[in-house]
Design a protein around this motif. Structure first.
Motif, PDB file in Angstrom:
ATOM      1  N   PHE A  68      -7.111 -26.724 -25.033  1.00  0.00           N
ATOM      2  CA  PHE A  68      -7.501 -27.261 -23.725  1.00  0.00           C
ATOM      3  C   PHE A  68      -8.930 -27.797 -23.809  1.00  0.00           C
ATOM      4  O   PHE A  68      -9.867 -27.050 -24.104  1.00  0.00           O
ATOM      5  N   ALA A  98      -7.319 -25.754 -16.159  1.00  0.00           N
ATOM      6  CA  ALA A  98      -6.899 -25.130 -17.423  1.00  0.00           C
ATOM      7  C   ALA A  98      -6.559 -23.663 -17.206  1.00  0.00           C
ATOM      8  O   ALA A  98      -5.562 -23.159 -17.739  1.00  0.00           O
ATOM      9  N   GLN A 151       0.317 -27.112 -21.391  1.00  0.00           N
ATOM     10  CA  GLN A 151      -0.548 -28.223 -21.787  1.00  0.00           C
ATOM     11  C   GLN A 151      -0.278 -29.453 -20.919  1.00  0.00           C
ATOM     12  O   GLN A 151      -1.202 -30.099 -20.419  1.00  0.00           O
ATOM     13  N   TYR A 185      -1.582 -28.926 -17.349  1.00  0.00           N
ATOM     14  CA  TYR A 185      -3.035 -29.090 -17.271  1.00  0.00           C
ATOM     15  C   TYR A 185      -3.425 -30.564 -17.275  1.00  0.00           C
ATOM     16  O   TYR A 185      -4.221 -31.016 -16.447  1.00  0.00           O
TER      17      TYR A 185
END
Length: 212
Positions: free
Chosen positions: A140, A167, A185, A188
């Motif tokens: 991230f 995140a 992922q 985010y």
């Protein structure tokens, strides 16, 4: 898992949080390159100053002149960071110590900061808005590491906090087994993209006013 060299040996982690700035050497090591780099439109020089406040402030102070803008950021009880941003027409100001000193002194006088000592320059560089997009589950990128906004909008810290919150939310969803690492992922990236759109818009408005 990711293996990270540390002074005592090697640490293992299932996730990496990269928040090491716009140049992000950590992202480069992982092969995460900027996918969008604009030509530099402004240059900047930053230095720290120590002194004394007449009336302490905690907010970033912004002064806009023709071809330049000055950002004064409190970084300690008696210390500030002052950055001068110049577009190409104002680049000669960065090259002139006398002109820089005059502008900084005027800004300090307006905000009530009595300068006592000038620190060494932190850096001088061209400013190029850039973005990265990590496709590696568990990695991230936060703040400038994922997207470096033009600092003329003064929203770098805001973006860093927003991206960190997004995140954290995605990682939390993964830890509670609601979604997979790949889905975390993607979540985010999607939520951060939606949250940063207003910041980009405001930055463009300020940059447009600056160029008038």
């Amino acid at each position: 898992n990711f293996e990270i060299p540390v002074p005592s040996g090697t640490a293992t982690s299932r996730r990496l949080i990269l928040a090491d700035g716009g140049t992000s050497p950590s992202a480069d090591l992982l092969g995460i390159r900027p996918d969008r780099v604009s030509n530099p439109k402004r240059s900047a020089l930053t230095a720290n100053y120590t002194g004394r406040w007449k009336t302490p402030v905690s907010e970033v102070q912004i002064f806009i002149h023709k071809n330049i803008s000055i950002f004064v950021t409190p970084v300690g009880v008696n210390e500030v960071s002052a950055a001068i941003l110049a577009d190409p027409a104002g680049a000669r100001i960065l090259a002139s110590p006398a002109m820089r000193t005059s502008l900084i002194d005027a800004a300090f006088q307006r905000i009530g900061f009595d300068q006592a000592q000038v620190g060494t320059s932190i850096g001088c560089s061209n400013l190029s808005p850039r973005r990265r997009r990590s496709g590696i589950p568990g990695v991230f990128l936060i703040g400038d590491a994922i997207e470096q906004l033009d600092p003329i909008g003064g929203l770098g810290m805001t973006h860093a906090l927003i991206s960190a919150q997004q995140a954290a939310a995605a990682i939390s969803a993964e830890l509670t087994q609601i979604i997979s690492p790949a889905e975390a992922q993607a979540l985010y990236l999607s939520n951060r993209e939606s949250a940063v759109i207003p910041l980009r818009g405001f930055t463009r408005l300020v940059a447009g006013a600056f160029s008038l």
